[in-house]
Design a protein around this motif. Sequence first.
Motif, short mmCIF file in Angstrom:
data_model
loop_
_atom_site.label_atom_id
_atom_site.label_comp_id
_atom_site.label_asym_id
_atom_site.label_seq_id
_atom_site.Cartn_x
_atom_site.Cartn_y
_atom_site.Cartn_z
N UNK A 1 25.19 55.21 51.93
CA UNK A 1 26.64 55.02 52.11
C UNK A 1 26.99 53.63 52.64
N UNK A 2 26.11 53.06 53.44
CA UNK A 2 26.41 51.71 53.96
C UNK A 2 26.39 50.67 52.84
N UNK A 3 25.63 50.93 51.79
CA UNK A 3 25.57 50.02 50.65
C UNK A 3 26.47 50.44 49.49
N UNK A 4 26.73 51.73 49.37
CA UNK A 4 27.54 52.27 48.28
C UNK A 4 28.52 53.30 48.83
N UNK A 5 29.57 52.84 49.52
CA UNK A 5 30.50 53.78 50.17
C UNK A 5 31.32 54.62 49.20
N UNK A 6 31.27 54.31 47.91
CA UNK A 6 32.03 55.09 46.93
C UNK A 6 31.38 56.44 46.62
N UNK A 7 30.12 56.63 47.01
CA UNK A 7 29.42 57.89 46.76
C UNK A 7 29.74 58.92 47.83
N UNK A 8 29.62 60.17 47.44
CA UNK A 8 29.56 61.28 48.40
C UNK A 8 28.09 61.70 48.46
N UNK A 9 27.68 62.17 49.60
CA UNK A 9 26.30 62.62 49.78
C UNK A 9 26.34 64.10 50.12
N UNK A 10 25.56 64.89 49.37
CA UNK A 10 25.37 66.30 49.67
C UNK A 10 23.93 66.50 50.12
N UNK A 11 23.75 67.18 51.23
CA UNK A 11 22.41 67.51 51.69
C UNK A 11 22.25 69.02 51.62
N UNK A 12 21.30 69.45 50.79
CA UNK A 12 21.03 70.87 50.61
C UNK A 12 19.87 71.24 51.53
#
Length: 190
Positions: free
Chosen positions: A27-38
């Motif tokens: 996210x610090x390099x690509x803030x346009x993404x959402x991250x899901x942690x399963x």
Amino acid sequence: MEDAIVLYPSPGRGHLVTMVELGKLILSNYPCFSIFIIIPTAPFETAVTEDYIAVFSTATPSITFHNLPPVALPQNAFSSPKDFPALMYQLATLNNPSLHQTLLQLSKHSKLKAFIIDFFCNASYQVSSSLNIPTYYYFTSGTNGLAVFVYFPTIHKSTAKSLKEMDDMKLHVPGSPSFPAKDMPDVKIC
């Protein structure tokens, strides 16, 4: 539809925390993404992670957590500590049906650009490849352990003996101190 990356750690706080740190780095390099942690639910006691997840979720809403339901282990799946590595791999296989459903649900609202899996979650590759999600491995342990695992095929090619038969014979792995073969975990992995 938002772009998203899915992270899939093995059970346990150490694996979860390192995956969260990876998510923060992405996210610090690509803030346009959402991250899901399963998060797979372990059928054994692990360090409590609920408070950590609650605090982190409040501070970083771009990372969301999804818990898989518990799975039933076959009888005698964990009869001694030597069985633990095999159990970790088996757990990933047992979680595949729930993982498949979760990835399908996430893909209804997000374009899944990558699936990053913990080393112990190798069986989940079957699920991600069936859904055409690019999959990458993340080794959450130290570099010494990684050096040994990467060098394993070379060890295998250099001898016809099993590690058990090598007993006190020293293994020489580049980038790692030598150690007796008997110190390697049992290799009866599913």
